[in-house]
Design a protein around this motif. Structure first.
Motif, PDB file in Angstrom:
ATOM      1  N   MET A   1       0.841  -1.184   0.000  1.00 56.93           N
ATOM      2  CA  MET A   1       0.000   0.000   0.000  1.00 56.93           C
ATOM      3  C   MET A   1       0.885   1.245   0.000  1.00 56.93           C
ATOM      4  SD  MET A   1      -3.056   1.148   2.562  1.00 56.93           S
ATOM      5  CE  MET A   1      -2.269   2.197   3.737  1.00 56.93           C
ATOM      6  N   ASN A   2       0.573   2.198  -0.830  1.00 51.31           N
ATOM      7  CA  ASN A   2       1.223   3.497  -0.889  1.00 51.31           C
ATOM      8  C   ASN A   2       0.380   4.459  -0.053  1.00 51.31           C
ATOM      9  OD1 ASN A   2       2.617   5.789  -1.607  1.00 51.31           O
ATOM     10  ND2 ASN A   2       1.860   5.824  -3.707  1.00 51.31           N
ATOM     11  N   PHE A   3       0.993   5.176   0.910  1.00 52.46           N
ATOM     12  CA  PHE A   3       0.208   5.985   1.832  1.00 52.46           C
ATOM     13  C   PHE A   3       1.021   7.153   2.374  1.00 52.46           C
ATOM     14  CE2 PHE A   3      -1.319   6.912   6.165  1.00 52.46           C
ATOM     15  CZ  PHE A   3      -2.653   7.184   5.902  1.00 52.46           C
ATOM     16  N   LYS A   4       0.381   8.323   2.434  1.00 50.04           N
ATOM     17  CA  LYS A   4       0.975   9.500   3.065  1.00 50.04           C
ATOM     18  C   LYS A   4      -0.117  10.235   3.821  1.00 50.04           C
ATOM     19  CE  LYS A   4       3.185  13.903   2.196  1.00 50.04           C
ATOM     20  NZ  LYS A   4       3.582  14.903   1.200  1.00 50.04           N
ATOM     21  N   GLU A   5       0.197  10.653   5.052  1.00 48.55           N
ATOM     22  CA  GLU A   5      -0.744  11.435   5.848  1.00 48.55           C
ATOM     23  C   GLU A   5       0.003  12.614   6.435  1.00 48.55           C
ATOM     24  OE1 GLU A   5      -3.700   9.516   8.457  1.00 48.55           O
ATOM     25  OE2 GLU A   5      -2.800  10.714  10.045  1.00 48.55           O
ATOM     26  N   GLU A   6      -0.633  13.801   6.400  1.00 45.75           N
ATOM     27  CA  GLU A   6      -0.010  14.981   6.980  1.00 45.75           C
ATOM     28  C   GLU A   6      -1.044  15.825   7.713  1.00 45.75           C
ATOM     29  OE1 GLU A   6       1.526  17.780   4.076  1.00 45.75           O
ATOM     30  OE2 GLU A   6      -0.055  17.243   2.681  1.00 45.75           O
ATOM     31  N   GLU A   7      -0.596  16.456   8.782  1.00 42.30           N
ATOM     32  CA  GLU A   7      -1.447  17.372   9.530  1.00 42.30           C
ATOM     33  C   GLU A   7      -1.483  18.696   8.785  1.00 42.30           C
ATOM     34  OE1 GLU A   7      -1.899  17.976  14.150  1.00 42.30           O
ATOM     35  OE2 GLU A   7      -0.098  18.999  13.425  1.00 42.30           O
ATOM     36  N   VAL A   8      -2.681  19.245   8.608  1.00 38.38           N
ATOM     37  CA  VAL A   8      -2.875  20.485   7.877  1.00 38.38           C
ATOM     38  C   VAL A   8      -3.136  21.647   8.829  1.00 38.38           C
ATOM     39  CG1 VAL A   8      -4.313  21.628   6.132  1.00 38.38           C
ATOM     40  CG2 VAL A   8      -3.757  19.199   5.889  1.00 38.38           C
ATOM     41  N   TYR A   9      -3.837  21.385   9.921  1.00 44.95           N
ATOM     42  CA  TYR A   9      -4.204  22.427  10.880  1.00 44.95           C
ATOM     43  C   TYR A   9      -4.413  21.762  12.226  1.00 44.95           C
ATOM     44  CZ  TYR A   9      -6.926  26.118  13.137  1.00 44.95           C
ATOM     45  OH  TYR A   9      -7.372  27.071  14.006  1.00 44.95           O
ATOM     46  N   GLU A  10      -4.127  22.487  13.314  1.00 42.05           N
ATOM     47  CA  GLU A  10      -4.348  21.918  14.642  1.00 42.05           C
ATOM     48  C   GLU A  10      -4.676  22.997  15.655  1.00 42.05           C
ATOM     49  OE1 GLU A  10      -2.408  22.481  17.490  1.00 42.05           O
ATOM     50  OE2 GLU A  10      -0.805  23.580  16.531  1.00 42.05           O
ATOM     51  N   ILE A  11      -5.375  22.592  16.666  1.00 44.79           N
ATOM     52  CA  ILE A  11      -5.633  23.403  17.859  1.00 44.79           C
ATOM     53  C   ILE A  11      -5.258  22.523  19.044  1.00 44.79           C
ATOM     54  CG2 ILE A  11      -7.370  24.505  19.292  1.00 44.79           C
ATOM     55  CD1 ILE A  11      -9.044  24.906  16.752  1.00 44.79           C
ATOM     56  N   THR A  12      -4.360  23.023  19.888  1.00 38.50           N
ATOM     57  CA  THR A  12      -3.949  22.282  21.081  1.00 38.50           C
ATOM     58  C   THR A  12      -4.247  23.127  22.303  1.00 38.50           C
ATOM     59  OG1 THR A  12      -2.189  21.164  19.872  1.00 38.50           O
ATOM     60  CG2 THR A  12      -2.022  21.157  22.264  1.00 38.50           C
ATOM     61  N   GLU A  13      -4.902  22.523  23.284  1.00 36.31           N
ATOM     62  CA  GLU A  13      -5.215  23.201  24.538  1.00 36.31           C
ATOM     63  C   GLU A  13      -4.650  22.377  25.687  1.00 36.31           C
ATOM     64  OE1 GLU A  13      -9.385  25.346  23.455  1.00 36.31           O
ATOM     65  OE2 GLU A  13      -9.466  23.204  23.886  1.00 36.31           O
ATOM     66  N   ILE A  14      -4.037  23.071  26.640  1.00 34.99           N
ATOM     67  CA  ILE A  14      -3.448  22.409  27.804  1.00 34.99           C
ATOM     68  C   ILE A  14      -4.025  23.023  29.062  1.00 34.99           C
ATOM     69  CG2 ILE A  14      -1.304  21.947  29.060  1.00 34.99           C
ATOM     70  CD1 ILE A  14       0.163  22.257  26.345  1.00 34.99           C
ATOM     71  N   PHE A  15      -4.389  22.165  29.988  1.00 30.24           N
ATOM     72  CA  PHE A  15      -4.843  22.589  31.307  1.00 30.24           C
ATOM     73  C   PHE A  15      -4.173  21.682  32.317  1.00 30.24           C
ATOM     74  CE2 PHE A  15      -7.655  22.393  34.974  1.00 30.24           C
ATOM     75  CZ  PHE A  15      -7.793  23.744  35.267  1.00 30.24           C
ATOM     76  N   GLY A  16      -3.217  22.221  33.055  1.00 29.80           N
ATOM     77  CA  GLY A  16      -2.514  21.414  34.051  1.00 29.80           C
ATOM     78  C   GLY A  16      -1.822  20.232  33.419  1.00 29.80           C
ATOM     79  N   VAL A  30      -2.923   4.686  -2.166  1.00 28.88           N
ATOM     80  CA  VAL A  30      -3.557   3.670  -2.997  1.00 28.88           C
ATOM     81  C   VAL A  30      -3.870   2.489  -2.089  1.00 28.88           C
ATOM     82  CG1 VAL A  30      -3.282   2.111  -4.957  1.00 28.88           C
ATOM     83  CG2 VAL A  30      -2.273   4.410  -5.037  1.00 28.88           C
ATOM     84  N   LEU A  31      -5.105   2.046  -2.113  1.00 26.81           N
ATOM     85  CA  LEU A  31      -5.540   0.908  -1.304  1.00 26.81           C
ATOM     86  C   LEU A  31      -6.312  -0.049  -2.208  1.00 26.81           C
ATOM     87  CD1 LEU A  31      -5.815  -0.442   1.467  1.00 26.81           C
ATOM     88  CD2 LEU A  31      -7.863   0.938   1.840  1.00 26.81           C
ATOM     89  N   ALA A  32      -5.867  -1.283  -2.291  1.00 22.90           N
ATOM     90  CA  ALA A  32      -6.501  -2.306  -3.134  1.00 22.90           C
ATOM     91  C   ALA A  32      -6.617  -1.830  -4.584  1.00 22.90           C
ATOM     92  CB  ALA A  32      -7.869  -2.690  -2.570  1.00 22.90           C
ATOM     93  N   GLY A  33      -5.570  -1.121  -5.064  1.00 27.86           N
ATOM     94  CA  GLY A  33      -5.548  -0.660  -6.443  1.00 27.86           C
ATOM     95  C   GLY A  33      -6.319   0.620  -6.708  1.00 27.86           C
ATOM     96  N   PHE A  36      -6.789   7.256  -3.505  1.00 30.79           N
ATOM     97  CA  PHE A  36      -7.659   8.095  -2.680  1.00 30.79           C
ATOM     98  C   PHE A  36      -6.903   9.345  -2.244  1.00 30.79           C
ATOM     99  CE2 PHE A  36      -5.588   5.188   0.257  1.00 30.79           C
ATOM    100  CZ  PHE A  36      -5.157   6.025   1.276  1.00 30.79           C
ATOM    101  N   ASP A  37      -7.663  10.403  -1.990  1.00 26.89           N
ATOM    102  CA  ASP A  37      -7.143  11.684  -1.518  1.00 26.89           C
ATOM    103  C   ASP A  37      -8.271  12.288  -0.701  1.00 26.89           C
ATOM    104  OD1 ASP A  37      -6.227  14.259  -1.093  1.00 26.89           O
ATOM    105  OD2 ASP A  37      -5.624  14.593  -3.168  1.00 26.89           O
ATOM    106  N   THR A  38      -8.160  12.253   0.614  1.00 28.78           N
ATOM    107  CA  THR A  38      -9.247  12.700   1.461  1.00 28.78           C
ATOM    108  C   THR A  38      -8.711  13.439   2.676  1.00 28.78           C
ATOM    109  OG1 THR A  38     -11.323  12.004   2.495  1.00 28.78           O
ATOM    110  CG2 THR A  38      -9.413  10.587   2.847  1.00 28.78           C
ATOM    111  N   MET A  39      -9.610  14.079   3.387  1.00 26.48           N
ATOM    112  CA  MET A  39      -9.259  14.795   4.613  1.00 26.48           C
ATOM    113  C   MET A  39     -10.133  14.267   5.740  1.00 26.48           C
ATOM    114  SD  MET A  39      -8.716  18.630   3.161  1.00 26.48           S
ATOM    115  CE  MET A  39      -7.515  19.168   4.360  1.00 26.48           C
ATOM    116  N   GLY A  40      -9.697  14.533   6.958  1.00 29.94           N
ATOM    117  CA  GLY A  40     -10.470  14.112   8.120  1.00 29.94           C
ATOM    118  C   GLY A  40     -10.020  14.869   9.353  1.00 29.94           C
ATOM    119  N   MET A  41     -10.645  14.554  10.469  1.00 25.46           N
ATOM    120  CA  MET A  41     -10.325  15.184  11.750  1.00 25.46           C
ATOM    121  C   MET A  41      -9.936  14.108  12.752  1.00 25.46           C
ATOM    122  SD  MET A  41     -10.801  18.481  11.273  1.00 25.46           S
ATOM    123  CE  MET A  41     -10.751  19.108  12.938  1.00 25.46           C
ATOM    124  N   LYS A  42      -8.961  14.446  13.606  1.00 29.09           N
ATOM    125  CA  LYS A  42      -8.553  13.575  14.708  1.00 29.09           C
ATOM    126  C   LYS A  42      -8.704  14.338  16.005  1.00 29.09           C
ATOM    127  CE  LYS A  42      -5.062  10.794  12.412  1.00 29.09           C
ATOM    128  NZ  LYS A  42      -3.659  10.405  12.360  1.00 29.09           N
TER     129      LYS A  42
END
Length: 75
Positions: A1-16, A30-33, A36-42
């Motif tokens: 499988m050929n695969f690349k993932e990169e972070e495009v934007y982030e918000i980080t909050e810390i409390f204690g 490429v997955l199973a031939g 794909f090119d998609t975005m998502g949130m983590k």
């Protein structure tokens, strides 16, 4: 499988000794031939330990029909 993932934007909050990161990502590959090119949130939660920050949980979902990433994260 050929695969690349990169972070495009982030918000980080810390409390204690806890932190939360909300991240927009893009993944390309490429997955199973099929190309794909998609975005998502983590969402990642962390706790600070005597040895440093440790991940306590991660969850994610990809953008799809009926689920669009809000414009405020597309900076």
């Amino acid at each position: 499988m050929n695969f690349k993932e990169e972070e495009v934007y982030e918000i980080t909050e810390i409390f204690g000794n806890i932190a939360h990161r909300f991240s927009l990502y893009r993944k390309i590959g490429v997955l199973a031939g099929e190309a794909f090119d998609t975005m998502g949130m983590k969402t990642m939660q962390f706790i600070r330990t005597p040895c440093g920050w440790k991940i306590s949980s991660i969850a994610w979902d990809d953008e799809k029909i009926g689920l669009a990433i809000p414009e405020r994260y597309r900076k």
